[in-house]
Scaffold this motif. Structure first.
Motif, PDB file in Angstrom:
ATOM      1  N   PHE A 296       8.047   0.286 -26.382  1.00 38.78           N
ATOM      2  CA  PHE A 296       7.588  -0.825 -27.043  1.00 38.78           C
ATOM      3  C   PHE A 296       6.250  -1.534 -26.715  1.00 38.78           C
ATOM      4  O   PHE A 296       6.053  -1.551 -25.297  1.00 38.78           O
ATOM      5  CB  PHE A 296       8.759  -1.940 -27.323  1.00 38.78           C
TER       6      PHE A 296
ATOM      7  N   VAL B  63      11.266  -6.656 -28.798  1.00 38.12           N
ATOM      8  CA  VAL B  63      12.179  -5.310 -28.838  1.00 38.12           C
ATOM      9  C   VAL B  63      13.592  -5.806 -29.515  1.00 38.12           C
ATOM     10  O   VAL B  63      13.886  -6.701 -29.623  1.00 38.12           O
ATOM     11  CB  VAL B  63      12.507  -4.911 -27.565  1.00 38.12           C
TER      12      VAL B  63
ATOM     13  N   CYS C 299      12.614  -2.714 -35.627  1.00 37.45           N
ATOM     14  CA  CYS C 299      11.119  -2.981 -34.995  1.00 37.45           C
ATOM     15  C   CYS C 299       9.928  -3.095 -35.815  1.00 37.45           C
ATOM     16  O   CYS C 299       9.802  -4.378 -36.157  1.00 37.45           O
ATOM     17  CB  CYS C 299      11.023  -1.658 -33.825  1.00 37.45           C
TER      18      CYS C 299
ATOM     19  N   CYS D 166       7.311  -6.455 -33.492  1.00 37.77           N
ATOM     20  CA  CYS D 166       7.493  -5.226 -32.631  1.00 37.77           C
ATOM     21  C   CYS D 166       6.722  -4.208 -33.242  1.00 37.77           C
ATOM     22  O   CYS D 166       6.454  -4.056 -34.107  1.00 37.77           O
ATOM     23  CB  CYS D 166       9.121  -5.034 -32.964  1.00 37.77           C
TER      24      CYS D 166
ATOM     25  N   VAL E 207       6.074   0.076 -31.796  1.00 42.87           N
ATOM     26  CA  VAL E 207       7.021   1.097 -31.076  1.00 42.87           C
ATOM     27  C   VAL E 207       6.100   2.481 -31.083  1.00 42.87           C
ATOM     28  O   VAL E 207       5.595   2.732 -32.174  1.00 42.87           O
ATOM     29  CB  VAL E 207       8.359   1.148 -31.380  1.00 42.87           C
TER      30      VAL E 207
END
Length: 666
Positions: A230, A235, A259, A266, A268
């Motif tokens: 992340f 998260v 996410c 968020c 990722v």
């Protein structure tokens, strides 16, 4: 809790132009709260005192296990994510076995700290391990937990077998809620450790990321593992494990839901690893229902999976070596003798690896074939390497002094192990290298997103790789080498820009490498040569591979004395080359990457054998635990290396992914 931010300090809010206009404010915290009110997340930190417009190389480890991973805990690892980050920053760490009063019988310390590190504990059994270690939790007295505490090796197989079936153990309750709830503690501790280790001061000396490993397996127990990293502290409340999302397709959908599209800020990145043990299943071109992947599927994968781990503790995934079918003998580097990890333990599942086992060179070739069909390349991966340490020791990748990473989960026992500290086929792993403007989360994550990364088998070589339609013939002599590379072309990880209309030019590449300077205790090894690997696919599916040596130290008398592990030969402190493809076909898709090789040196196992005084010609010197020193499988010499991320050419899809155009996705 608000991130610490001292008064009268500038804050770097890259997406907010207003922050630049307002500059340093005495009421900085109030301003930050106003920004947060209208934006899901903004990184609050001091600006780095050092910024590199042409980028600097940072070395790290993105694959690290601690006591929260089942396999690490069952082989005696007691150290935590906080310990792992302290080790990465230069502190000493304890390594099993441990005395009755909790003292380690071995310790380990890096010669040089890392620039960044990422703890990636297996998410599947967070709760189960926590319950079995905490007498206050319901389930602690279950027979499975008694097995875990008294017979850890048996628990290793039982727990992993259950999780590979995407199932919970009985003491987790009917819906597994007890184990999910128990897993909150480890997950929150992992987040705290990453936040505490992150250097938010202007020194910018160390960066950490919140992360975990999704430990998936196919029906025949082939590896599907992925590390989930992340960008910031925003998260999901709990990590999506293989038990929750029992396919890569479900994982990507879940990450988008929890996410990317959650509205929290968020972000990722997903990194597949050990494709050498996937038996070809990791990069499937069919969906869960058996239908062929679509362009939408390919775009999702290309957006989330930007990198692939090309080297780690459990072998190299670059390419498969078959002396009867593959002329590139360097593909045999750290190649494991089986095609899936379960084959290590179960004889009837042990098959030898093949060119279809999931090696990256072939996967990237398949990606170009899929691009011909779909218009999107689902397998356009940049390269990194990492350790996959299971003793909380990120960056412990030196061949000399290797203590073993514990990836096979073998309990350490109560005494110091005799003989070789790890299984012969394993290795210390590698390092991830990124080209970033600053040592912070934003810059490193951006570098990984645009794939301006490379992997090494352990050394800290500095490597640049540029591609263009025109580079000066004196490229390697120029003082502005890097600026010219960015101005005239693209760096590793990119697509070549559109070919000039009506131009008959062919792609030209330049690669520069500087040897690892080493330390006082372990000097660096000179460079031997540089190769460029070209893989192309024609419109009818025909393909070819070429390995071209573009630079060489010129020193033929290089080698290593196996009796002392002393290397000989000069080699080169740095190498550079400019190479233009003489066989370019603009109708074919192609990718190019560079491979940089050091002079030969002793492998970790030979260092151990020499230190123990083993002489294979004198049987009396082959004491218990050192028999492997003289086995046919023992490889005493290693040639350390680095692999750059590729540069791609596509007849129809060149521009959108080019750094020259300013775009980075898909």
């Amino acid at each position: 809790m608000r991130d610490f931010m001292p008064a009268r300090r500038c804050i770097r809010l890259p997406s907010m132009i207003v922050a630049v206009l307002l500059g340093c404010l005495s009421g900085a915290e109030l301003f930050a709260e106003q920004v947060i009110a209208s934006n899901p997340y903004q990184e609050l930190r001091e600006p780095c005192s050092q910024r590199y417009p042409l980028r600097t190389v940072l070395f790290g480890d993105t694959h690290v296990h601690t006591k929260y991973s089942l396999d690490a805990s069952t082989q005696g690892t007691r150290t935590s994510p906080s310990d792992a980050y302290s080790f990465a920053r230069g502190a000493e760490i304890g390594v099993q076995p441990w005395t009755a009063d909790g003292r380690p019988l071995r310790t380990l310390k890096l010669d040089r700290p890392l620039d960044f590190a990422v703890v990636t504990d297996h998410a599947e059994l967070f709760g189960e391990v926590e319950i079995c270690r905490n007498p206050e939790l319901v389930g602690y007295s279950s027979w499975q937990c008694k097995l875990y505490r008294n017979y850890p090796r048996a628990a290793f197989f039982l727990f992993n077998t259950q999780s590979s079936r995407a199932a919970r153990l009985g003491f987790c309750g009917k819906d597994g809620d007890a184990c999910r709830e128990a897993g909150l503690g480890p997950w929150q501790d992992i987040q705290r450790a990453a936040e505490d280790a992150y250097d938010r001061t202007s020194d910018c000396q160390f960066t950490s990321f919140v992360a975990y490993e999704w430990t998936g397996a196919s029906a025949n127990l082939s590896n599907l593992h992925r590390n989930i990293i992340f960008k910031n502290k925003q998260v999901p409340a709990l990590p999506l494990s293989f038990i929750d999302t029992p396919s890569a397709e479900q994982l990507w959908d879940g990450l988008d839901r929890d996410c990317v599209n959650s509205g929290t800020g968020c972000e990722v990145l997903v990194i597949p690893h050990n494709s050498n043990l996937s038996d070809g299943y990791m990069f499937s071109t069919v969906r869960d229902d058996g239908s062929a992947i679509s362009a939408v599927d390919a775009k999702q994968r290309a957006r989330l999976e930007r990198l692939v781990e090309i080297m780690q503790h459990k072998g190299s995934s670059e390419c498969f070596y078959n002396p009867l079918a593959n002329a590139d003998e360097l593909c045999g580097f750290e190649q494991l003798p089986y095609n899936r990890f379960s084959g290590k333990f179960v004889p009837f599942l042990r098959d030898e690896a093949t060119e279809k086992s999931g090696f990256v060179r072939d996967v990237l070739k398949e990606g170009m074939a899929q691009e011909e069909r779909l218009g999107v390349n689902p397998f356009k991966f940049g390269f990194i390497a990492s350790s996959d340490t299971h003793i909380s020791a990120p960056g412990a990748v030196s061949e000399n002094g290797f203590l073993g990473h514990g990836g096979a989960g073998v309990p350490a026992g109560a005494e110091l192990p005799q003989g070789l500290p790890d299984d012969l086929e394993f290795n210390p792993g590698g390092l991830a290298a990124v080209w970033a403007e600053e040592n912070n989360r934003e810059s490193i994550f951006a570098a990984m997103q645009r794939r301006e990364t490379y992997g090494t088998s352990g050394p800290r070589m500095e490597v640049r790789f540029f591609g263009a339609w025109d580079l000066p013939t004196d490229m390697c002599e120029r003082q502005d080498y890097v600026a010219t590379g960015y101005e005239r072309g693209v760096a590793m990880g990119s697509n070549l820009p559109d070919k000039p209309l009506g131009d008959s030019a062919t792609p030209v590449f330049s690669v520069f490498a500087r040897m690892d300077p080493g330390t006082g205790r372990q000097p660096g090894m000179p460079l031997k040569n540089i190769q460029i690997i070209k893989v192309s696919v024609g419109p009818e599916g025909e393909s070819s591979e070429q390995v071209i040596e573009v630079a060489n130290s010129g020193d033929r008398e290089v080698g290593v004395d196996l009796a002392s592990c002393r290397s000989y030969g000069k080699g080169a402190a740095q190498l550079c080359a400019r190479w233009q493809d003489p066989h370019f076909n603009e109708a074919e898709r192609a990718y190019y990457y560079a491979r940089v090789l050091e002079n030969p040196s002793c492998r970790w196992s030979q260092h151990v054998c020499v230190a123990a005084g083993v002489d294979c010609n004198r049987p009396s010197t082959i004491t218990s635990g050192y028999e492997s020193c003289c086995s046919a499988e023992h490889r005493p010499i290693i040639q350390e290396r680095a692999w750059t991320s590729p540069i791609w050419y596509s007849p129809t899809l060149r521009g959108p992914d080019s750094q020259a155009s300013g775009a980075s996705l898909p």
